[in-house]
Design a protein around this motif. Structure first.
Motif, PDB file in Angstrom:
ATOM      1  N   THR A 100       0.835  -1.208   0.000  1.00 39.28           N
ATOM      2  CA  THR A 100       0.000   0.000   0.000  1.00 39.28           C
ATOM      3  C   THR A 100       0.865   1.253   0.000  1.00 39.28           C
ATOM      4  N   MET A 101       2.114   1.121   0.369  1.00 38.06           N
ATOM      5  CA  MET A 101       2.940   2.320   0.451  1.00 38.06           C
ATOM      6  C   MET A 101       3.955   2.406  -0.691  1.00 38.06           C
ATOM      7  N   GLY A 102       4.372   1.256  -1.231  1.00 38.20           N
ATOM      8  CA  GLY A 102       5.325   1.275  -2.331  1.00 38.20           C
ATOM      9  C   GLY A 102       6.529   2.120  -2.008  1.00 38.20           C
ATOM     10  N   ARG A 103       7.006   2.904  -2.963  1.00 36.77           N
ATOM     11  CA  ARG A 103       8.176   3.758  -2.719  1.00 36.77           C
ATOM     12  C   ARG A 103       7.743   5.186  -2.409  1.00 36.77           C
ATOM     13  N   ASN A 104       6.480   5.370  -2.052  1.00 38.35           N
ATOM     14  CA  ASN A 104       5.954   6.716  -1.978  1.00 38.35           C
ATOM     15  C   ASN A 104       6.085   7.336  -0.585  1.00 38.35           C
ATOM     16  N   VAL A 105       6.980   8.286  -0.457  1.00 34.02           N
ATOM     17  CA  VAL A 105       7.046   9.047   0.790  1.00 34.02           C
ATOM     18  C   VAL A 105       6.596  10.487   0.533  1.00 34.02           C
ATOM     19  N   ASN A 106       6.037  10.715  -0.647  1.00 33.67           N
ATOM     20  CA  ASN A 106       5.635  12.059  -1.044  1.00 33.67           C
ATOM     21  C   ASN A 106       4.645  12.655  -0.033  1.00 33.67           C
ATOM     22  N   GLY A 107       4.977  13.829   0.508  1.00 34.36           N
ATOM     23  CA  GLY A 107       4.086  14.512   1.441  1.00 34.36           C
ATOM     24  C   GLY A 107       4.192  14.034   2.881  1.00 34.36           C
ATOM     25  N   LYS A 108       4.920  12.945   3.122  1.00 29.79           N
ATOM     26  CA  LYS A 108       5.064  12.450   4.499  1.00 29.79           C
ATOM     27  C   LYS A 108       6.008  13.360   5.286  1.00 29.79           C
ATOM     28  N   VAL A 109       5.735  13.507   6.577  1.00 31.31           N
ATOM     29  CA  VAL A 109       6.644  14.247   7.452  1.00 31.31           C
ATOM     30  C   VAL A 109       7.522  13.231   8.190  1.00 31.31           C
ATOM     31  N   VAL A 110       8.842  13.386   8.006  1.00 36.86           N
ATOM     32  CA  VAL A 110       9.800  12.437   8.589  1.00 36.86           C
ATOM     33  C   VAL A 110      10.736  13.183   9.541  1.00 36.86           C
ATOM     34  N   LEU A 111      10.756  12.792  10.802  1.00 37.83           N
ATOM     35  CA  LEU A 111      11.689  13.384  11.773  1.00 37.83           C
ATOM     36  C   LEU A 111      12.898  12.452  11.886  1.00 37.83           C
ATOM     37  N   ILE A 112      14.093  13.028  11.695  1.00 37.56           N
ATOM     38  CA  ILE A 112      15.333  12.235  11.756  1.00 37.56           C
ATOM     39  C   ILE A 112      16.258  12.827  12.805  1.00 37.56           C
ATOM     40  N   THR A 113      16.716  12.003  13.763  1.00 40.12           N
ATOM     41  CA  THR A 113      17.722  12.488  14.720  1.00 40.12           C
ATOM     42  C   THR A 113      19.131  12.196  14.189  1.00 40.12           C
ATOM     43  N   GLY A 114      20.098  12.968  14.687  1.00 40.03           N
ATOM     44  CA  GLY A 114      21.475  12.790  14.210  1.00 40.03           C
ATOM     45  C   GLY A 114      21.569  13.127  12.734  1.00 40.03           C
ATOM     46  N   ALA A 115      20.808  14.163  12.336  1.00 46.22           N
ATOM     47  CA  ALA A 115      20.652  14.452  10.908  1.00 46.22           C
ATOM     48  C   ALA A 115      21.726  15.369  10.351  1.00 46.22           C
ATOM     49  N   ALA A 116      22.644  15.842  11.205  1.00 43.83           N
ATOM     50  CA  ALA A 116      23.606  16.836  10.736  1.00 43.83           C
ATOM     51  C   ALA A 116      24.632  16.260   9.763  1.00 43.83           C
ATOM     52  N   ARG A 117      24.901  14.967   9.897  1.00 41.10           N
ATOM     53  CA  ARG A 117      25.982  14.376   9.102  1.00 41.10           C
ATOM     54  C   ARG A 117      25.639  12.938   8.743  1.00 41.10           C
ATOM     55  N   GLY A 118      26.498  12.341   7.934  1.00 38.04           N
ATOM     56  CA  GLY A 118      26.496  10.898   7.723  1.00 38.04           C
ATOM     57  C   GLY A 118      25.180  10.333   7.207  1.00 38.04           C
ATOM     58  N   ILE A 119      24.792   9.205   7.772  1.00 41.11           N
ATOM     59  CA  ILE A 119      23.630   8.450   7.299  1.00 41.11           C
ATOM     60  C   ILE A 119      22.353   9.284   7.455  1.00 41.11           C
ATOM     61  N   SER A 144      28.901   2.638   0.730  1.00 40.74           N
ATOM     62  CA  SER A 144      28.859   4.108   0.681  1.00 40.74           C
ATOM     63  C   SER A 144      27.633   4.607   1.433  1.00 40.74           C
ATOM     64  N   VAL A 145      27.747   5.845   1.910  1.00 44.56           N
ATOM     65  CA  VAL A 145      26.623   6.431   2.649  1.00 44.56           C
ATOM     66  C   VAL A 145      25.416   6.616   1.710  1.00 44.56           C
ATOM     67  N   GLU A 146      25.689   6.817   0.423  1.00 49.18           N
ATOM     68  CA  GLU A 146      24.588   6.979  -0.542  1.00 49.18           C
ATOM     69  C   GLU A 146      23.777   5.693  -0.658  1.00 49.18           C
ATOM     70  N   GLU A 147      24.484   4.555  -0.786  1.00 46.34           N
ATOM     71  CA  GLU A 147      23.766   3.268  -0.888  1.00 46.34           C
ATOM     72  C   GLU A 147      22.983   2.985   0.379  1.00 46.34           C
ATOM     73  N   CYS A 148      23.587   3.310   1.516  1.00 43.44           N
ATOM     74  CA  CYS A 148      22.915   3.072   2.787  1.00 43.44           C
ATOM     75  C   CYS A 148      21.645   3.923   2.880  1.00 43.44           C
ATOM     76  N   ALA A 149      21.761   5.194   2.515  1.00 43.78           N
ATOM     77  CA  ALA A 149      20.595   6.097   2.609  1.00 43.78           C
ATOM     78  C   ALA A 149      19.491   5.650   1.652  1.00 43.78           C
ATOM     79  N   ASP A 150      19.851   5.175   0.457  1.00 40.34           N
ATOM     80  CA  ASP A 150      18.829   4.666  -0.476  1.00 40.34           C
ATOM     81  C   ASP A 150      18.087   3.485   0.154  1.00 40.34           C
ATOM     82  N   ALA A 151      18.853   2.586   0.787  1.00 43.99           N
ATOM     83  CA  ALA A 151      18.226   1.414   1.410  1.00 43.99           C
ATOM     84  C   ALA A 151      17.304   1.835   2.548  1.00 43.99           C
ATOM     85  N   LEU A 152      17.742   2.826   3.341  1.00 40.63           N
ATOM     86  CA  LEU A 152      16.891   3.297   4.443  1.00 40.63           C
ATOM     87  C   LEU A 152      15.627   3.972   3.909  1.00 40.63           C
TER      88      LEU A 152
END
Ligand code: NAI
Length: 316
Positions: free
Chosen positions: A13-32, A238-246
């Motif tokens: 029901t969600m597929g790859r769609n995060v459009n319009g969702k509000v996402v709170l991320i901690t430790g967001a200044a750097r890295g993953i 790579s951090v890019e591959e990790c972020a895509d997976a997340l």
């Protein structure tokens, strides 16, 4: 999705769609955390960046505006300074997010640190700080955001680690914190499922970020041991591959996310990894590597990598 990384528990029901969702991320200044924010913004999410390092958070929020616009989305992001070990600050960041962005659909408890040595060589305060950020920080973040995530019938992602189910000398507090984070997610999943909330844990192995690079630059033995680890236990992603997976895992509200995906085999073998026979080889290595590690940590004179924040008073 990258062929190296995988997430399980696909929610059609969600597929790859995060459009319009509000996402709170901690430790967001750097890295993953930062890179995951970029990917989510590109896919149309509105992101609340929470953590230390306010200059970086502010700059990243501006960058996310540009990413959103370029991808044809309306930019609306926010940032808040909060140490995840400080409940008042975390509560304020959560409330600020709801005030600024209207809701919280997804919380990503990502902030984390790693002390650099054994129990014998790192001071107790450094070991405790690692658990406080990586485990108690997850508990504080998720607890504060949960009422809003329940309202949204949303998703909780706990960024744990390969260290949730492996043991490596020098990583006692880190492994303890990540095993705890995984267990927290496993129980929370059962508690909130009937409210329509899904809970996942992410288990990356080595990701090319400051956290790993700093310790590698300080301690040659750390790099040597890492290079000798077999298969996905020793590979760096790579951090890019990790972020895509997340980001894929967030869109699918996955139960587990492994980075690289082959780590699922390690998870399935966790009883083998921790049995006395397997330990024979590790113990032989440890007899040589632990004294070297302790000497190097003493020489460096720090219990954390040089870019780790919030730990200045914790010398080795
Ligand atoms: P990083 O060092 O690049 O970034 C860590 C982030 O956490 C930074 O933005 C820092 O400001 C923030 N932070 C640190 N202490 C904080 C606190 N008390 N309150 C709020 N924010 C705080 O590290 P990386 O690699 O991006 O790590 C992110 C998460 O991924 C951590 O939980 C880490 O344990 C986990 N992880 C990392 C792996 C790796 O190989 N890099 C592997 C497996 C898990």
């Amino acid at each position: 999705m990258s062929n190296q990384c995988a997430s399980s528990g696909y929610d059609p029901t969600m597929g790859r769609n995060v459009n319009g969702k509000v996402v709170l991320i901690t430790g967001a200044a750097r890295g993953i955390g930062a890179q995951t924010a970029r990917v989510l913004a590109e896919r149309g999410a509105r992101v609340s960046l929470v953590g230390l390092e306010p200059e970086r958070l502010e700059a990243l929020a501006g960058e996310l505006d540009g990413i959103s616009r370029a991808a044809g989305h309306r930019p609306k992001h926010a940032w808040f300074t909060a140490d995840v070990t400080d409940q008042e600050a975390v509560d304020a960041a959560v409330q600020g997010t709801v005030d600024a962005l209207g809701r919280i659909d997804v919380v990503v408890a990502n902030a984390g640190i790693a002390n650099n040595g054994t129990v014998a060589v790192n001071p107790p305060d450094a070991l405790v700080r690692t658990v406080d950020v990586n485990l108690n920080g997850v508990i504080r973040t998720v607890s504060a955001a949960l009422p809003h995530v329940v309202d949204a019938r949303g998703y909780v992602l706990v960024v744990a680690s390969l260290a949730s189910f492996t043991a490596l000398p020098g990583m006692a507090a880190y492994c303890a914190s990540k095993a705890g984070a995984e267990a927290f997610a496993n129980v929370l999943r059962l508690e909130v499922a009937h409210k329509g909330v899904k809970v996942g844990s992410a288990h990356p192995s080595w990701i090319d970020t400051d956290l790993v690079r700093d310790i590698g630059e300080d301690l040659s033995i750390f790099e040597e041991v890492r290079r000798r680890l077999p298969g996905p236990l020793g590979s760096t992603t790579s951090v890019e591959e990790c972020a895509d997976a997340l980001a894929d895992g967030i869109a699918r509200r996955s139960r587990r996310i492994y980075v690289p995906g082959s780590l699922v085999a390690v998870q399935n073998l966790r009883t083998v990894i921790n049995n006395p026979l397997t330990e024979i080889g590790i113990l032989r290595q440890a007899a040589k590597s632990v004294p070297r590690l302790e000497d190097e940590v003493r020489r460096v004179g720090r219990a954390f990598g040089r870019r780790t924040v919030g730990t200045d008073d914790r010398a080795a």
